[in-house]
Design an enzyme around this catalytic site. Structure first.
Site, short mmCIF file in Angstrom:
data_model
loop_
_atom_site.label_atom_id
_atom_site.label_comp_id
_atom_site.label_asym_id
_atom_site.label_seq_id
_atom_site.Cartn_x
_atom_site.Cartn_y
_atom_site.Cartn_z
N CYS A 174 0.82 -1.20 -0.11
CA CYS A 174 -0.08 0.00 -0.15
C CYS A 174 0.84 1.22 -0.12
O CYS A 174 2.09 1.26 0.29
CB CYS A 174 -0.92 0.04 1.11
SG CYS A 174 -1.94 -1.35 1.28
N GLY B 216 -0.81 0.84 -5.01
CA GLY B 216 -2.36 0.08 -4.73
C GLY B 216 -3.41 0.82 -5.58
O GLY B 216 -3.38 1.85 -5.60
N ASN C 37 0.75 0.54 5.89
CA ASN C 37 1.12 -0.39 4.67
C ASN C 37 1.97 -1.61 5.40
O ASN C 37 2.80 -1.34 6.01
CB ASN C 37 2.27 0.41 3.81
CG ASN C 37 2.77 -0.45 2.99
OD1 ASN C 37 2.60 -1.47 2.34
ND2 ASN C 37 4.29 0.03 2.56
N GLY C 38 1.56 -2.74 4.89
CA GLY C 38 2.32 -4.07 5.52
C GLY C 38 1.13 -5.03 5.87
O GLY C 38 -0.09 -4.83 5.58
N TYR D 269 10.41 -4.82 -7.61
CA TYR D 269 9.22 -4.72 -8.44
C TYR D 269 8.21 -3.52 -7.84
O TYR D 269 8.05 -2.67 -8.56
CB TYR D 269 8.45 -5.86 -8.47
CG TYR D 269 7.09 -5.96 -8.68
CD1 TYR D 269 6.90 -5.78 -10.10
CD2 TYR D 269 5.99 -5.88 -7.92
CE1 TYR D 269 5.65 -5.96 -10.76
CE2 TYR D 269 4.63 -5.98 -8.41
CZ TYR D 269 4.54 -5.85 -9.73
OH TYR D 269 3.26 -5.60 -10.13
N THR E 184 8.37 -2.31 -15.08
CA THR E 184 9.80 -2.13 -13.86
C THR E 184 10.96 -3.31 -14.40
O THR E 184 11.85 -3.12 -13.79
CB THR E 184 9.02 -3.12 -12.65
OG1 THR E 184 8.43 -4.37 -13.07
CG2 THR E 184 8.13 -2.16 -11.95
N ASP F 151 11.97 -9.97 -17.37
CA ASP F 151 10.83 -9.46 -16.23
C ASP F 151 11.57 -9.22 -14.99
O ASP F 151 12.77 -9.90 -14.81
CB ASP F 151 9.67 -10.52 -16.47
CG ASP F 151 8.38 -9.91 -15.87
OD1 ASP F 151 8.44 -8.62 -15.68
OD2 ASP F 151 7.46 -10.58 -16.18
N ASP F 152 10.71 -8.55 -14.43
CA ASP F 152 11.41 -8.30 -12.82
C ASP F 152 11.25 -9.67 -11.95
O ASP F 152 12.45 -9.82 -11.05
CB ASP F 152 10.79 -7.39 -12.19
CG ASP F 152 9.11 -7.44 -12.07
OD1 ASP F 152 8.68 -8.14 -11.46
OD2 ASP F 152 8.55 -6.81 -13.02
#
Length: 501
Positions: free
Chosen positions: A2, A28, A101-102, A257, A303, A365-366
């Site tokens: 987030c 997010g 966030n988390g 990412y 990314t 790709d990442d």
């Protein structure tokens, strides 16, 4: 994953909060919310959707006040209803709003404690609301009519002693100020900065430094693990270490990412870390396939672009943009259900046939999580005329679920779990596959001018830094996810049946 932001300004902060959330939108896309305070009153707007859709002019006009916090969310183990959009609010003590966030790993125990001991009620399944009530309770027991910075820091200290997991938090205490804090392991990022205006100094707390940059704030620094910053409504800034034994073990996947490349996290440039990832990958390819026949390196937007560019430079191979991205489609690994992800990839990317026809193509790709997206992209490359399609992951194989706030909770959805590199290559349809080695990834991120010895690499090695994760816990969250998926599928089926009838 987030995004959080908090601003203490000298004039209305609604536009600044909105602008910061748009910069953090990559963290997010499920829901967004802003709450501001003016003359002791709160003004809140939150709902499901992108920032630009949640906030219309009429909403912005009502978000008055020179202090406020904001949040962008995507769901992890919880539901995606608008009831769980943040910030959350409790009226006691003072009136506190919080954005998080988390993910808390002991949320079940905490929810029980809140009800039985703290005598508080939780309205949702969100661990963010649980964290808010823990913080509010610890501030309430101080028994102060007007909280001081020491009261705030004492409350944060008790939060650290009770809460386990990864969390970066911004909270507003109505009429007093904004507090930001980070878990004792520093798993999730959070920074703070300032800018000078004609009216005085304004302060900002955010998930990533890029939000500060865009709004003209100067980065002061990252919050240390376990540290808290408290900014009063009048603009006084206080910081204090609130954990007993903090240790910096940030999530390495932020650099792979999650974060924007123009962000600085714990003093490390995300962009430079990704350049080094490309260098390490190129070196591995030269070791394992010195006679490779790669004609062109093509990144999978967005990314992986930085790592792919440096990989191509190191190999002396052409770098080309082979895919055009529709930027109005959300991130695919966030989307629920394989059907939605499969449909989305075709809408999201389109191949430029000129760059594929008759060539041996290295796609970069990442990372590879479920494998659904890269399988379709490889097929698109073949349909565009590629002779051979090789695949490169800037991250090691993702073999274990994440429990600290990234949507990877089900181990059976991870394509690399209990599979070899060759088996994964066959499943995704690549002629050969190269994963980044974990020591090389660690060196890429922590090997610059700022040295970090330990990272949370649990998705790669299964070693969870909080020390409380066992097989029983992983089984519970997987079951919870499966049950949630069943409920969602039943709801969708019911809607379809109702429509057809």
């Amino acid at each position: 994953m987030c995004g959080i932001v908090g601003i203490v300004g000298k004039s209305n902060v609604n536009q600044a909060l909105y602008d910061a959330l748009t910069v953090l939108q990559h963290r997010g896309q499920d829901a967004a919310g802003i709450v501001t305070s003016h003359d002791g009153r709160l003004f809140l707007r939150k709902d499901n959707g992108l920032v630009r859709d949640v906030f219309q002019q009429r909403h912005m006009q009502r978000l008055v006040g020179s202090i406020g916090i904001g949040h962008v969310r995507y769901p992890t183990a919880g539901s995606s209803t608008s009831a769980e959009a943040q910030p959350f609010y409790v009226n006691s003590p003072y009136g506190i709003t919080l954005a998080h966030n988390g993910n808390l790993t002991n949320v079940e125990q905490l929810a029980k404690e809140i009800y039985e001991s703290d005598l508080r009620h939780v309205n949702t399944n969100s661990d963010s609301e649980v964290l808010l009530n823990v913080f509010a309770h610890e501030l309430a027991v101080r028994g102060k009519l007007q909280p001081t910075e020491e009261d705030v820091f004492a409350a944060v200290s008790h939060v650290h002693s009770r809460c386990v997991g990864g969390y970066a938090v911004v909270a507003m205490i109505t009429g007093y100020g904004i507090v930001g804090f980070r878990d004792p392991h520093g798993i999730r990022p959070v920074v703070f900065g300032q800018r000078h205006t004609d009216e005085g100094v304004e302060y900002m707390i955010a998930s990533e430094s890029v939000a500060l940059d865009v709004l003209g704030f100067t980065l002061i620094r990252d919050l240390a693990p376990g540290e808290a910053v408290y900014i009063t409504e009048g603009g006084q800034l206080f910081t204090k270490q609130c954990a007993e034994a903090p240790t910096l073990q940030p999530c390495i996947f932020e650099h792979v990412y999650l974060a924007r490349p123009d962000s600085i996290i714990d003093g490390i440039s995300v962009y430079k870390a990704r350049l080094r990832m490309g260098e390490k990958l190129a070196d591995k390819i030269m070791r394992e396939r010195p006679e490779h026949d790669i004609d062109v390196v093509i990144p999978i937007p967005d990314t992986s672009r930085t790592a792919a560019l440096e990989l191509a430079n190191r190999l002396g191979v052409k770098f080309r943009e082979g895919f055009v991205k529709n930027r109005y489609i959300g991130r695919t690994f966030i989307m629920p259900g394989q059907a939605a992800r499969k449909k989305s990839v075709r809408q999201k990317l389109n191949a430029i046939e000129l760059e594929f026809r008759g060539k041996n193509v290295m796609l970069v790709d990442d990372s590879i999580v479920r494998g659904t997206t890269c399988k379709q992209i490889i097929q698109m490359a073949r349909e565009a005329g590629a002779k051979n399609v090789y695949f490169c992951s800037a991250a090691p194989a993702v073999r274990y679920p994440n429990v600290y706030g990234i949507d990877m909770p089900s181990v059976h959805e991870l394509i690399a779990h209990n599979r070899t590199t060759e088996q994964v290559a066959e499943l995704i349809g690549a002629d050969w596959l190269v994963y980044q080695d974990l020591p090389d990834l660690i060196d890429s991120v922590g090997g610059g001018k700022i040295k970090i010895d330990h990272f949370d690499c649990a998705v790669f090695n299964g070693e969870y830094v909080t020390g409380d994760i066992d097989a029983a816990y992983l089984d519970r969250i997987e079951q919870a996810r499966n049950d949630l998926a069943k409920v969602k599928n039943q709801a969708v089926s019911a809607i379809i049946d109702l429509y057809n009838n």
